[in-house]
Design a protein around this motif. Sequence first.
Motif, PDB file in Angstrom:
ATOM      1  N   ILE A   1      46.016 -60.280  -1.169  1.00  0.00           N
ATOM      2  CA  ILE A   1      45.614 -60.060  -0.320  1.00  0.00           C
ATOM      3  C   ILE A   1      45.312 -59.424   1.589  1.00  0.00           C
ATOM      4  CG2 ILE A   1      42.822 -60.316   0.177  1.00  0.00           C
ATOM      5  CD1 ILE A   1      42.362 -61.467  -2.261  1.00  0.00           C
ATOM      6  N   ARG A   2      45.901 -60.865   1.585  1.00  0.00           N
ATOM      7  CA  ARG A   2      45.865 -61.034   3.391  1.00  0.00           C
ATOM      8  C   ARG A   2      47.080 -60.114   4.104  1.00  0.00           C
ATOM      9  NH1 ARG A   2      47.962 -66.243   3.219  1.00  0.00           N
ATOM     10  NH2 ARG A   2      45.524 -67.015   3.947  1.00  0.00           N
TER      11      ARG A   2
ATOM     12  N   THR B   1      40.736 -67.015  -2.447  1.00  0.00           N
ATOM     13  CA  THR B   1      41.396 -67.031  -3.666  1.00  0.00           C
ATOM     14  C   THR B   1      42.793 -68.434  -3.446  1.00  0.00           C
ATOM     15  OG1 THR B   1      41.612 -64.086  -3.452  1.00  0.00           O
ATOM     16  CG2 THR B   1      43.613 -65.582  -4.570  1.00  0.00           C
TER      17      THR B   1
ATOM     18  N   ALA C   1      38.787 -58.933   5.023  1.00  0.00           N
ATOM     19  CA  ALA C   1      39.896 -59.780   4.010  1.00  0.00           C
ATOM     20  C   ALA C   1      39.512 -60.708   4.448  1.00  0.00           C
ATOM     21  CB  ALA C   1      41.172 -58.727   4.101  1.00  0.00           C
TER      22      ALA C   1
ATOM     23  N   PRO D   1      37.553 -62.916   1.055  1.00  0.00           N
ATOM     24  CA  PRO D   1      38.440 -63.003  -0.429  1.00  0.00           C
ATOM     25  C   PRO D   1      39.482 -63.746  -0.341  1.00  0.00           C
ATOM     26  CG  PRO D   1      38.342 -60.732   0.230  1.00  0.00           C
ATOM     27  CD  PRO D   1      37.447 -61.130   0.893  1.00  0.00           C
ATOM     28  N   THR D   2      40.512 -63.428   1.096  1.00  0.00           N
ATOM     29  CA  THR D   2      41.615 -64.227   0.781  1.00  0.00           C
ATOM     30  C   THR D   2      41.622 -65.370   0.623  1.00  0.00           C
ATOM     31  OG1 THR D   2      42.396 -62.705   2.457  1.00  0.00           O
ATOM     32  CG2 THR D   2      43.981 -64.734   2.665  1.00  0.00           C
TER      33      THR D   2
ATOM     34  N   TYR E   1      52.801 -53.318   2.098  1.00  0.00           N
ATOM     35  CA  TYR E   1      52.951 -54.823   2.161  1.00  0.00           C
ATOM     36  C   TYR E   1      54.209 -55.364   2.456  1.00  0.00           C
ATOM     37  CZ  TYR E   1      49.436 -55.679  -1.827  1.00  0.00           C
ATOM     38  OH  TYR E   1      48.513 -56.246  -2.340  1.00  0.00           O
TER      39      TYR E   1
ATOM     40  N   TYR F   1      55.668 -59.433   2.980  1.00  0.00           N
ATOM     41  CA  TYR F   1      54.953 -59.602   1.972  1.00  0.00           C
ATOM     42  C   TYR F   1      55.719 -60.995   2.056  1.00  0.00           C
ATOM     43  CZ  TYR F   1      52.624 -62.017  -2.140  1.00  0.00           C
ATOM     44  OH  TYR F   1      52.971 -62.752  -2.961  1.00  0.00           O
TER      45      TYR F   1
END
Length: 289
Positions: free
Chosen positions: A120-121, A81, A74, A77-78, A156, A159
């Motif tokens: 994503i994270r 982004t 991850a 991509p994290t 999540y 979050y």
Amino acid sequence: MVDENGLQSQPTTMDHREPNMITALLSGGAAGLGVDVTLFPLDTIKTRLQSEAGFKASGGFKGIYSGIGPAAIASAPTAATFFLAYEGVKQLFSNRVPSKYEPGLHMFAASAGEVAACVIRVPMEVVKQRMQAQLYRSSIQVVRVTLQREGFRGLYRGYMSTVIREVPFSIIQFPLWEMFKKSWSHHQGRCVDSWQSSLCGAVSGGMAAAITTPLDVAKTRIMLADHNSSIAKGNIANAIRIVYGQQGVSGLFAGVVPRTMWISLGGAVFFGIYEKSKEFIQSKIGLNK
């Protein structure tokens, strides 16, 4: 960028070429992967120090790489982004904002980047931290049990607490990083090199890490808590009250030393790789031409 009178300022020899979106995406991905894999053991120690069970009961120094799989998957991509949103917001508003408000623009851009990156994270953090605390035998087991007990929302959990942690961190770190780079550029009369940006990132990251440690402790407790407990509901203020009630101020700053070390070193690696990758892409591939 426009000046204080609302007029567009002319670029100087010290201005950096702003990366386009592809450059930001690729450079951010490389930086994220590099820092997360390199400094993963320090992150594990920090998580175990912050867990309710305590450092020794959570594994101590054993299995220091537990959870590195989801972290590595991850991380790119994290970070990609984040920088896609960060650089995008900066470029969108740079010619509309007076230069004296530049730190505010950097704060807003960093906040936008964190909100996007946390999509994503957070699932990765949930899996990674439960592995680091040795609550499960494998990452697949973490995902399977979480989905069975809590559904997709379980991935999540935390979050909002993560966003609440990351946004204050970023609105401290990124304006400081940009300010340190700008000051160093003016002092030497040219753009900072990637190693200089790396040092700026280390200092700004360490300062932000120390200040926001209580938010990180609360986020860790929320992610590691039993799903039936009150702390698992994700209320960060409630988590902070519980930690303070149990352990006082020292509990709120549990893991502050490895967290500060980790993020200082991480800032150096992260921003160094980001700037070096950006330079390589811009000069060799010519994506900005």
